[in-house]
Design an enzyme around this catalytic site. Structure first.
Site, PDB file in Angstrom:
ATOM      1  N   GLU A 181       0.865  -1.191   0.133  1.00  0.00           N
ATOM      2  CA  GLU A 181      -0.004   0.084  -0.151  1.00  0.00           C
ATOM      3  C   GLU A 181       0.716   1.138  -0.057  1.00  0.00           C
ATOM      4  OE1 GLU A 181      -0.851  -2.727   1.781  1.00  0.00           O
ATOM      5  OE2 GLU A 181      -2.775  -3.082   0.813  1.00  0.00           O
ATOM      6  N   HIS A 213     -12.087  -5.818   7.839  1.00  0.00           N
ATOM      7  CA  HIS A 213     -12.585  -5.727   6.283  1.00  0.00           C
ATOM      8  C   HIS A 213     -13.899  -5.061   6.616  1.00  0.00           C
ATOM      9  CE1 HIS A 213      -9.838  -9.000   5.613  1.00  0.00           C
ATOM     10  NE2 HIS A 213      -9.819  -8.842   4.265  1.00  0.00           N
TER      11      HIS A 213
END
Lengths: 406, 324
Positions: free
Chosen positions: B60, B127
């Protein structure tokens, strides 16, 4: 580490210009220390004493249009890339005339339009993915640029360094990373960062080319940097150069560096990069006393003028603190296209969205470094490389513009 | 034209912007051949090729960092976080490099970081999160979080065309659950403008993202009881549309803030401070909030349902507030 190169590596003009930058870097540093002691500097002062050859030699290998992202000790790289001593003085003195108008200090500045310099941040490692993006964008736009950035021995311990190196390697981005191993990360010696003799070995993990060079040998640094820059420009992927040198002061002026063994300073003082380059010029008769004196006089003149400018510059108005958080109607960076845009637009851009997998990952195929393998058909790199090669056939790679053209 | 889901609206915005401008390109994990974990980028590699739809390593920080570098040369990269929870991995790059770039040295960063956020799909602690407030606290960023397909498309286009870094939160619960007809012509929704989704005189419910729908459901129930709630959808959290919030509170004199984000440090606190500073004398009751619990998002359905706000809880708080 390599021995002294043949003198014909440098033209007479290059040899003198390199000396100008080396001496200017050293003299500017000395001047900044004096200003610090006179309380004219705001905040910390980060020296580059002992690291001039690495900064100057690596940046000197670049061509017009290339991009750099120096760290705070790479004053020499900023000077070679076109910034003036006054820019660094006004930054350290927090004046409104500085490149950041006093919004930030030290060598935390840059310029997208003219100088192509990306400002560092204090969190080390972050510049590597950013410069990977610069390199990828240059290739995407069809420019033949190389991106160069610097990282210390300590900075290689960060996750950002790894992510950036790995992504650059996977993308075969035209990126040159100069790993400046100056033996110390603040007070922590290099062997507490990683148990490696040569930090260039880190390149093996990314399947990319690397070099180790004596960072205090300006000519050797330049030679290796030119090779690395050429390789990156030709599309062979990123290159890691480890330049070994020594931070000859504390982390910043407040730090007397008592943790450094005295003998270690003595060892490296005997290998001072500026003296070594002077010896090189003498030995190969690349200059005379008159030329040397002229460079010294020029530097003295320029530093005096820039110091006067800096000292006469006002501090920023307090209200400036409120401005510039967002880019509202600010200048916009327009992409400089050097390839037909329709290559990137449908229907020409259309591809079959499938991976090509070689050998299905079987063990018996051997473990060749990624860079040596044929790029899979479906990689993002493939089309870019094909594009680059395709263009090369029709159009010769433009030779690097002369430094003097700046 | 058939109705378009929230997810398809996002894909349409990407396709149309990439068709409009070759400087727009995408980076992210599994976005190319696979088309994205939620298929938001399905078909885009086929259309735009390897150079414009880039499958990245699981990095990321490298994704966002490379997007920054690309933007410095005039490109308009859109970076996907496979789940917005993973934005934490690149927190430093966003808060220190991206957000401060223009302020410190005048270098704008026109990038978009987008990804699926929010709970209600039993995605558990990594999530399901709503990490928007870390970034709302960071000057230099813009943060948007649409509640409808129309806004998702219009705001994403605005985000791509904006000269500042925009964090684009997509609510994954809404991806395939809502749909509406969209204009055929190119349109944008301005960043920084809230909208009144339902007018009402008795109290203001200020909310955003999936909670807009829960609040509208609550408002329907309240209307049957004779309480008319006004529902304000913030759409953008940074910069916050203060005028629309204040105007609504002046009309209704009562404020309930609803968000799916956890309670402490959620935007409700900021809005409450804003309203007491700017409209204290218009208030006829305490400012109330309905939020998630101050816990990680739990996994098992009864736990997650207990954790999340819902229409019943919003209606209950509104009834209580309406009594003042």
């Amino acid at each position: 580490m390599k021995s002294d190169p043949a003198p014909q590596e440098l033209t007479h003009e290059e040899a003198l210009e390199l000396y100008y930058y080396m001496r200017l870097n050293r003299s500017l540093d000395e001047l900044l220390v004096r200003l610090f002691r006179q309380n004219k500097i705001v905040g910390g002062l980060y020296g580059s004493l002992g690291q001039e050859a690495t900064s100057v030699g690596t940046a000197y290998a670049l061509a017009e249009g290339d991009w750099i992202a120096p760290l705070i000790r790479n004053v020499g790289s900023l000077l070679v890339h076109g910034y003036k001593p006054r820019d660094i003085m006004t930054q350290y003195m927090a004046r409104v005339t500085s490149p950041t108008q006093g919004k930030d200090g030290t060598c935390h500045f840059g310029d997208l339009k003219t100088h192509h310099v990306v400002s560092p941040i204090s969190m080390l490692g972050d510049l590597i993915p950013v410069m990977t993006g610069v390199a990828m964008a240059g290739r995407y736009l069809g420019q033949k640029i190389v991106a160069m950035t610097w990282i210390g021995d300590g900075g290689t311990s960060t996750g950002a360094f790894h992510e950036g190196m790995n992504f650059a390697a996977v993308q075969r981005a035209p990126l040159v990373v100069v790993l400046e191993n100056n033996q110390w990360a603040y007070s922590t010696p290099v062997n507490r960062q990683a148990p490696l003799r040569d930090f260039a070995d880190r390149a093996r993990a990314y399947g990319i080319t690397s070099y180790t060079v004596d960072g205090n040998d300006l000519v050797a640094v330049l030679r290796i940097a030119r090779e690395a820059v050429d390789s990156a420009r030709q599309g062979h992927g990123p290159v890691l150069i480890e330049a070994k040198n020594m931070r000859m002061l504390g982390h910043a002026q407040h730090d007397p560096a008592e943790y450094v063994p005295r003998e270690m300073f003595e060892y490296w003082k005997a290998r001072d990069p500026l003296s070594r380059y002077e010896n090189y010029l003498n030995q190969h008769k690349l200059w005379d006393e008159k030329e040397k004196a002229a460079i010294h006089a020029r530097i003295e003149r320029e530093l005096a003028a820039d110091l006067e400018f800096a000292e006469n510059s006002p501090f920023p108005p307090p209200e400036l603190a409120e401005e510039g958080v967002y880019c509202n109607g600010c200048h916009i960076i327009e992409a400089q296209w050097r390839r037909p845009k329709d290559e990137l637009m449908p229907p020409k851009s259309s591809v079959k969205p499938e991976w090509t997998i070689e050998n299905f990952g079987a063990m018996e195929t051997g473990a060749a470094p990624a860079a040596d393998r044929t790029q899979p058909q479906g990689s993002a790199v493939e089309s870019a490389i094909v594009h680059a090669t395709h263009t090369d056939r029709k159009r010769k790679i433009t030779a690097p513009a002369s430094r003097r053209a700046r | 034209m058939p109705p378009v889901t929230y997810l398809d609206a996002i894909r349409q915005a990407l396709v149309e912007e990439m068709d409009r401008d070759p400087a727009v390109l995408l980076m992210g994990e599994d976005i190319g051949v696979y088309g994205g974990a939620f298929k938001a980028t399905a078909g885009l590699l086929e259309r735009f090729g390897w150079e414009r739809v880039i499958d990245t390593p699981i990095s990321e920080t490298a994704i966002v960092g490379a997007a920054v570098g690309m933007s410095y040369l005039g490109l308009r990269p859109v970076a996907e976080m496979q789940f917005i929870d993973f934005i934490a991995c690149t927190f430093n790059q966003i808060t220190n490099f991206v957000a401060k770039s223009h302020y410190r040295w005048g270098a704008p960063v026109p990038i978009v970081i987008r990804g699926p956020a929010g709970g209600g799909v039993h995605g558990s602690a990594f999530h399901s999160a709503n990490p928007e407030m870390y970034f709302v606290h960071t000057p230099g960023l813009k943060v948007v979080y649409p509640a409808t397909a129309y806004d998702a498309k219009g705001l994403l286009k605005s985000a791509i065309r904006d000269n500042n870094p925009v964090l684009f939160f997509e609510h994954k619960f809404l991806y395939r659950r809502i749909k509406e007809e969209l204009p055929e012509k190119d349109y944008t929704v301005p960043i920084g403008q809230a909208i009144v989704r339902r007018p009402g005189r008795d109290l203001s419910i200020v909310t955003y993202a999936a909670m807009v729908h829960a609040s509208l459901e609550a408002a329907e129930q309240l209307a049957r009881e004779g309480i008319e709630a006004e529902v304000v959808d913030l759409r953008t959290l940074l910069p916050l549309d203060r005028e629309t919030i204040i105007e609504s509170v002046r009309r209704t004199s009562k404020l309930l803030v609803v968000h799916e984000d956890t309670r402490t440090g959620g935007i409700a606190g900021e809005i409450a401070a804003l309203v007491t500073e700017s409209a204290f004398e218009d208030l006829d009751g305490p400012i109330r909030r309905v939020t998630s619990l101050d816990t990680p998002v739990p996994f098992s359905p009864p736990l997650e349902e207990h954790f999340l706000p819902n229409a019943a809880r919003i209606a209950e708080a509104a009834r209580d507030l309406a009594r003042y």
